[in-house]
Scaffold this active site. Sequence first.
Site, PDB file in Angstrom:
ATOM      1  N   GLU A  68       0.847  -1.189   0.000  1.00 47.23           N
ATOM      2  CA  GLU A  68       0.000   0.000   0.000  1.00 47.23           C
ATOM      3  C   GLU A  68       0.885   1.242   0.000  1.00 47.23           C
ATOM      4  OE1 GLU A  68      -2.568   2.807  -0.203  1.00 47.23           O
ATOM      5  OE2 GLU A  68      -3.274   0.733  -0.352  1.00 47.23           O
ATOM      6  N   ASP A  95       5.500   2.308  -3.387  1.00 46.05           N
ATOM      7  CA  ASP A  95       4.854   2.496  -4.673  1.00 46.05           C
ATOM      8  C   ASP A  95       5.034   1.222  -5.491  1.00 46.05           C
ATOM      9  OD1 ASP A  95       4.439   3.292  -7.503  1.00 46.05           O
ATOM     10  OD2 ASP A  95       4.244   5.299  -6.642  1.00 46.05           O
ATOM     11  N   ASP A 117      -6.585   2.376  -8.549  1.00 49.77           N
ATOM     12  CA  ASP A 117      -6.782   3.747  -9.022  1.00 49.77           C
ATOM     13  C   ASP A 117      -6.933   3.725 -10.538  1.00 49.77           C
ATOM     14  OD1 ASP A 117      -6.530   6.456  -9.767  1.00 49.77           O
ATOM     15  OD2 ASP A 117      -5.170   6.879  -8.099  1.00 49.77           O
ATOM     16  N   ASP A 153     -15.031  -1.891 -10.335  1.00 47.02           N
ATOM     17  CA  ASP A 153     -16.395  -1.554 -10.770  1.00 47.02           C
ATOM     18  C   ASP A 153     -16.343  -0.503 -11.878  1.00 47.02           C
ATOM     19  OD1 ASP A 153     -15.591   0.640  -9.131  1.00 47.02           O
ATOM     20  OD2 ASP A 153     -17.694   1.215  -8.915  1.00 47.02           O
ATOM     21  N   THR A 192     -13.586  -6.806  -0.928  1.00 46.57           N
ATOM     22  CA  THR A 192     -12.806  -5.725  -0.352  1.00 46.57           C
ATOM     23  C   THR A 192     -13.760  -4.679   0.220  1.00 46.57           C
ATOM     24  OG1 THR A 192     -12.737  -4.271  -2.283  1.00 46.57           O
ATOM     25  CG2 THR A 192     -11.150  -6.101  -2.214  1.00 46.57           C
ATOM     26  N   GLU A 193     -13.209  -3.678   0.895  1.00 46.68           N
ATOM     27  CA  GLU A 193     -14.042  -2.599   1.420  1.00 46.68           C
ATOM     28  C   GLU A 193     -14.787  -1.891   0.286  1.00 46.68           C
ATOM     29  OE1 GLU A 193     -10.777  -2.920   1.837  1.00 46.68           O
ATOM     30  OE2 GLU A 193     -10.160  -2.547   3.912  1.00 46.68           O
ATOM     31  N   TYR A 194     -14.048  -1.581  -0.793  1.00 48.80           N
ATOM     32  CA  TYR A 194     -14.676  -0.896  -1.924  1.00 48.80           C
ATOM     33  C   TYR A 194     -15.698  -1.783  -2.619  1.00 48.80           C
ATOM     34  CZ  TYR A 194     -11.490   3.114  -1.799  1.00 48.80           C
ATOM     35  OH  TYR A 194     -10.802   4.255  -1.440  1.00 48.80           O
ATOM     36  N   GLU A 195     -15.410  -3.057  -2.715  1.00 51.79           N
ATOM     37  CA  GLU A 195     -16.342  -3.982  -3.370  1.00 51.79           C
ATOM     38  C   GLU A 195     -17.674  -4.016  -2.638  1.00 51.79           C
ATOM     39  OE1 GLU A 195     -16.456  -8.644  -4.917  1.00 51.79           O
ATOM     40  OE2 GLU A 195     -14.642  -7.798  -4.010  1.00 51.79           O
TER      41      GLU A 195
END
Length: 212
Positions: A68, A95, A117, A153, A192-195
């Site tokens: 991360e 990175d 991203d 997404d 994941t959290e975003y999923e």
Amino acid sequence: MRLRNVPGSREAIAANPMAITEPEQFHGKWNEVFGDNHPIRIEIGMGKGNFIIQMAQENPDINYVGIEKYSSVLIRAIEKCEELDLQNLRFIRMDAEYICDVFAKDEVDRIYLNFSDPWPKDRHAKRRLTSKQFFGRYDQILKPEGIVEFKTDNDLLFQFSLEQVPEANWKLVESTWDLHNDERLCQGNIMTEYEAKFSAMGNPIHKLIATR
């Protein structure tokens, strides 16, 4: 938006035994970090760590490294592990551009890219983690049978990614534009959290699997 300024986060990460602060010294020697020869799988852009932490819990015979860029995000993943005894999980703040300095040829078994991203401007296309430039980096560290799994997404990013696979001389093994309604590919899926967030909003989740 990700938080990018948590006071003291870099110091807390450096002091935590789960964080590898000088990962380059283990180039080609990650078996020494874990003390075994189990397969090594990495997640690039792991966010707050829900995915990789659960993977490590469910698969004790596989070693995981979460990568991360932002310390303010990584510290949240480390905090989640405070009550867990996960000997098969380590974290790196770095990175993704420099992964070949950290992992050696054939050292990684699988790479997970989750909700990366999108870098929407065309001039930033090579920064996308599914660009042919990054597939070139993955080619240097993955075992011959190794694979890359990608979820998003973002329609434009997914279409770009599908096109980049053959551009990079890789092969598309599987793909779906609606993972959660694909009974076969969704088996064993860890969100994941975003999923979880985007799925709850009604956004279909896309996934592809690629190999050489």
